[in-house]
Design a protein around this motif. Sequence first.
Motif, PDB file in Angstrom:
ATOM      1  N   LEU A  87       0.951 -10.752  11.284  1.00  0.00           N
ATOM      2  CA  LEU A  87       0.312  -9.480  10.973  1.00  0.00           C
ATOM      3  C   LEU A  87      -0.917  -9.346  11.852  1.00  0.00           C
ATOM      4  O   LEU A  87      -1.706 -10.287  11.975  1.00  0.00           O
ATOM      5  N   ASP A 136      -1.408  -3.549  13.195  1.00  0.00           N
ATOM      6  CA  ASP A 136      -0.723  -3.079  11.985  1.00  0.00           C
ATOM      7  C   ASP A 136      -1.663  -2.320  11.041  1.00  0.00           C
ATOM      8  O   ASP A 136      -1.290  -1.292  10.483  1.00  0.00           O
ATOM      9  N   ILE A 137      -2.867  -2.842  10.852  1.00  0.00           N
ATOM     10  CA  ILE A 137      -3.852  -2.204   9.960  1.00  0.00           C
ATOM     11  C   ILE A 137      -5.228  -2.319  10.599  1.00  0.00           C
ATOM     12  O   ILE A 137      -5.589  -3.381  11.130  1.00  0.00           O
ATOM     13  N   TRP A 253      -3.210   2.676   9.030  1.00  0.00           N
ATOM     14  CA  TRP A 253      -2.072   1.824   9.351  1.00  0.00           C
ATOM     15  C   TRP A 253      -0.869   2.667   9.739  1.00  0.00           C
ATOM     16  O   TRP A 253      -0.859   3.887   9.586  1.00  0.00           O
ATOM     17  N   ARG A 262       2.628  -5.627   4.630  1.00  0.00           N
ATOM     18  CA  ARG A 262       1.634  -4.560   4.702  1.00  0.00           C
ATOM     19  C   ARG A 262       1.013  -4.265   3.331  1.00  0.00           C
ATOM     20  O   ARG A 262      -0.222  -4.143   3.214  1.00  0.00           O
TER      21      ARG A 262
END
Length: 283
Positions: A87, A136-137, A253, A262
Amino acid sequence: MKTFLNVLAAESFVAAAERMFVTQSAISIRIQKLERELGQKLFNRSKSGVELTVYGAKFEQYARSSLQLWDQAVYQISLPDGFDSSLSLGCEDALWPELSANWMVELTRILPTTAFNFQVSTPSNLSSMLLLGVLDIAVIYNPEIRQGFRVEHILDDRLILVAGRKDHGGATSDDYIFTNWGAEFEMAHSRWYPDLKPPQLMMQVGAAIPKFLIDHGKAAFLPYRIADDYVASGQLHVVKDSPAFPFPAYAVWTENAPAELREPALDKLREAARNAPWIDIET
């Protein structure tokens, strides 16, 4: 790409060659090959060094993004032993001490077989990495609204004017620093100070500003969550009768990461935001 960016950073073919442990002619050949492939000249060379051409300036952002994307691909494909997923997360530097550091600690605890790649960067760079699928975020104060982005308000904050000495005159003083906290702050700042001349010094260095203010007795607007510890300890001082501007932070995101990674990550971010420290100071 790396050669182009090294020449740009070093402002010299000779210095770039030293950085990359190759000859100057090797650097020249690589840049010439890149220029032929693009069909445009990227650098102007002179006795004082090199500078980007118009085409070189346009190419820079793509070179940086491509290199980041390549690094991310290598990271994703070659996961270390013992990990089955990865991640990629990021935040602005001003959001690391009070929020993201705790978020990261909790994520490594609840997802022990997930490898994390965490980056601290500028809002525009974080948005670009999200758009490219490299990230991703991200946790950002002023997120860009792009197609495919999901945005959620995650944390309240405000910008307050603080100084390295008690008797500071505030934004109208010569030693006031304009800190670039985004377009909304800039508009609110200009409405509050319509006749203020552009200050001599403008900065965008986030969490690194407090020490500079303390060492040099200057003033600037800082997020409350950064300033409160310094004010409580007497190192910084709130400038009296100065405005405070809302400055919320957001989680941004995309749907690229698997939901099973997530969603726990977002839940832990919300929890970290609820538990983020807040010291009450007189403003």
